[in-house]
Design a protein around this motif. Structure first.
Motif, PDB file in Angstrom:
ATOM      1  N   SER A   1      41.605  40.003  37.016  1.00 34.21           N
ATOM      2  CA  SER A   1      40.809  40.474  35.872  1.00 34.21           C
ATOM      3  C   SER A   1      40.862  39.470  34.726  1.00 34.21           C
ATOM      4  O   SER A   1      39.829  39.168  34.108  1.00 34.21           O
ATOM      5  N   ILE A   2      42.046  38.959  34.443  1.00 38.55           N
ATOM      6  CA  ILE A   2      42.195  37.979  33.365  1.00 38.55           C
ATOM      7  C   ILE A   2      41.442  36.698  33.713  1.00 38.55           C
ATOM      8  O   ILE A   2      40.778  36.101  32.859  1.00 38.55           O
ATOM      9  N   ALA A   3      41.493  36.280  34.978  1.00 40.07           N
ATOM     10  CA  ALA A   3      40.753  35.088  35.400  1.00 40.07           C
ATOM     11  C   ALA A   3      39.252  35.285  35.223  1.00 40.07           C
ATOM     12  O   ALA A   3      38.545  34.381  34.768  1.00 40.07           O
ATOM     13  N   VAL A   4      38.743  36.462  35.564  1.00 43.02           N
ATOM     14  CA  VAL A   4      37.317  36.753  35.370  1.00 43.02           C
ATOM     15  C   VAL A   4      36.978  36.693  33.886  1.00 43.02           C
ATOM     16  O   VAL A   4      35.964  36.106  33.492  1.00 43.02           O
ATOM     17  N   ALA A   5      37.824  37.285  33.051  1.00 47.14           N
ATOM     18  CA  ALA A   5      37.571  37.267  31.606  1.00 47.14           C
ATOM     19  C   ALA A   5      37.528  35.829  31.088  1.00 47.14           C
ATOM     20  O   ALA A   5      36.675  35.487  30.252  1.00 47.14           O
TER      21      ALA A   5
ATOM     22  N   ASP B   1      36.285  46.021  29.241  1.00 47.29           N
ATOM     23  CA  ASP B   1      36.064  46.256  30.660  1.00 47.29           C
ATOM     24  C   ASP B   1      35.436  45.007  31.270  1.00 47.29           C
ATOM     25  O   ASP B   1      34.260  44.728  31.068  1.00 47.29           O
ATOM     26  N   VAL B   2      36.229  44.261  32.011  1.00 43.59           N
ATOM     27  CA  VAL B   2      35.782  42.990  32.568  1.00 43.59           C
ATOM     28  C   VAL B   2      34.644  43.195  33.564  1.00 43.59           C
ATOM     29  O   VAL B   2      33.718  42.377  33.634  1.00 43.59           O
ATOM     30  N   THR B   3      34.676  44.265  34.327  1.00 45.42           N
ATOM     31  CA  THR B   3      33.595  44.539  35.272  1.00 45.42           C
ATOM     32  C   THR B   3      32.278  44.706  34.533  1.00 45.42           C
ATOM     33  O   THR B   3      31.244  44.144  34.939  1.00 45.42           O
ATOM     34  N   SER B   4      32.284  45.449  33.451  1.00 44.71           N
ATOM     35  CA  SER B   4      31.060  45.645  32.670  1.00 44.71           C
ATOM     36  C   SER B   4      30.579  44.332  32.072  1.00 44.71           C
ATOM     37  O   SER B   4      29.373  44.045  32.072  1.00 44.71           O
ATOM     38  N   LEU B   5      31.498  43.521  31.552  1.00 43.57           N
ATOM     39  CA  LEU B   5      31.113  42.226  30.994  1.00 43.57           C
ATOM     40  C   LEU B   5      30.472  41.345  32.058  1.00 43.57           C
ATOM     41  O   LEU B   5      29.430  40.725  31.824  1.00 43.57           O
ATOM     42  N   ASP B   6      31.096  41.275  33.233  1.00 44.30           N
ATOM     43  CA  ASP B   6      30.560  40.455  34.316  1.00 44.30           C
ATOM     44  C   ASP B   6      29.166  40.944  34.727  1.00 44.30           C
ATOM     45  O   ASP B   6      28.246  40.136  34.901  1.00 44.30           O
ATOM     46  N   GLN B   7      29.005  42.251  34.859  1.00 44.51           N
ATOM     47  CA  GLN B   7      27.702  42.803  35.228  1.00 44.51           C
ATOM     48  C   GLN B   7      26.654  42.504  34.167  1.00 44.51           C
ATOM     49  O   GLN B   7      25.518  42.126  34.476  1.00 44.51           O
ATOM     50  N   PHE B   8      27.014  42.646  32.910  1.00 45.36           N
ATOM     51  CA  PHE B   8      26.073  42.395  31.821  1.00 45.36           C
ATOM     52  C   PHE B   8      25.662  40.924  31.784  1.00 45.36           C
ATOM     53  O   PHE B   8      24.488  40.596  31.693  1.00 45.36           O
ATOM     54  N   VAL B   9      26.645  40.023  31.871  1.00 41.21           N
ATOM     55  CA  VAL B   9      26.348  38.594  31.811  1.00 41.21           C
ATOM     56  C   VAL B   9      25.457  38.182  32.978  1.00 41.21           C
ATOM     57  O   VAL B   9      24.463  37.470  32.796  1.00 41.21           O
TER      58      VAL B   9
END
Length: 192
Positions: free
Chosen positions: A172-176, A136-144
């Motif tokens: 989403s792929i760009a965020v990842a 989940d890219v949103t969760s990763l971004d929020q955590f980081v």
């Protein structure tokens, strides 16, 4: 079944709102990448033709405006799309074609729980073709951004959303990729 060692299935759906029990899927897109987040095939993207003529009545003003601006309502009104059962069948075949059947690709995307819930309710065969683990890219971004000194890695300014499934997946792929670059930079050995 084990997760595919080198395939990630990025999934995005466009819907009539937030309620999967009364709402309708309007578009499904999938992009298959390798572990380096390189697309390995042309994206799968199909508009779903809702089974009922009353599908617009479950959309609130925000969703109606969004799907008017992005052209999804007009496309459906013009007869584009296929019945959900056909779109699901085609999506499963796309996954099997690019990932095989020995392993299931891990599911990835932004706020992927939303898409997983809709997929479970409306397209269970599609969900069954995917591994139970998710990225989940949103969760990763929020955590980081909450756990480090890094600022948000979401490229909202450079990649505005048109709220269509393929372009949302590419965001989403760009965020990842940004998250991975930030983590790799933070973990790189310091010279000295």
């Amino acid at each position: 079944m084990s997760a595919h060692p080198d395939r990630i299935a990025w999934l995005d759906t466009e819907t009539t709102g937030l309620d999967e029990t009364n709402g309708h899927l309007l578009e499904i897109a999938i992009i298959i990448t390798d572990n380096e987040l390189n697309e390995i095939a042309e994206p799968f993207s199909q508009i779903v033709r809702p089974a009922t003529a009353q599908w617009k009545t479950v959309m609130n003003d925000f969703v109606t405006d969004m799907h008017t601006v992005n052209g999804l309502i007009a496309a459906i009104d013009d007869g584009e799309g296929a019945p959900l059962v056909q779109v699901e069948f085609d999506a499963v075949n796309y996954i099997h074609c690019h990932c095989g059947t020995e392993f299931k690709p891990m599911l990835a995307g932004n706020s992927i729980t939303f898409d997983r819930v809709w997929t479970a309710h409306h397209t269970p065969a599609l969900l069954a073709a995917l591994h139970y683990r998710s990225i989940d890219v949103t969760s990763l971004d929020q955590f980081v951004t909450r756990s480090t000194s890094l600022e948000s890695l979401n490229p909202d300014d450079t990649m505005p959303s048109d709220h269509r499934a393929v372009s949302d997946l590419r965001r989403s792929i760009a965020v990842a990729k940004h998250i991975r670059q930030g983590i790799n930079g933070a973990l790189a050995p310091q010279a000295g």
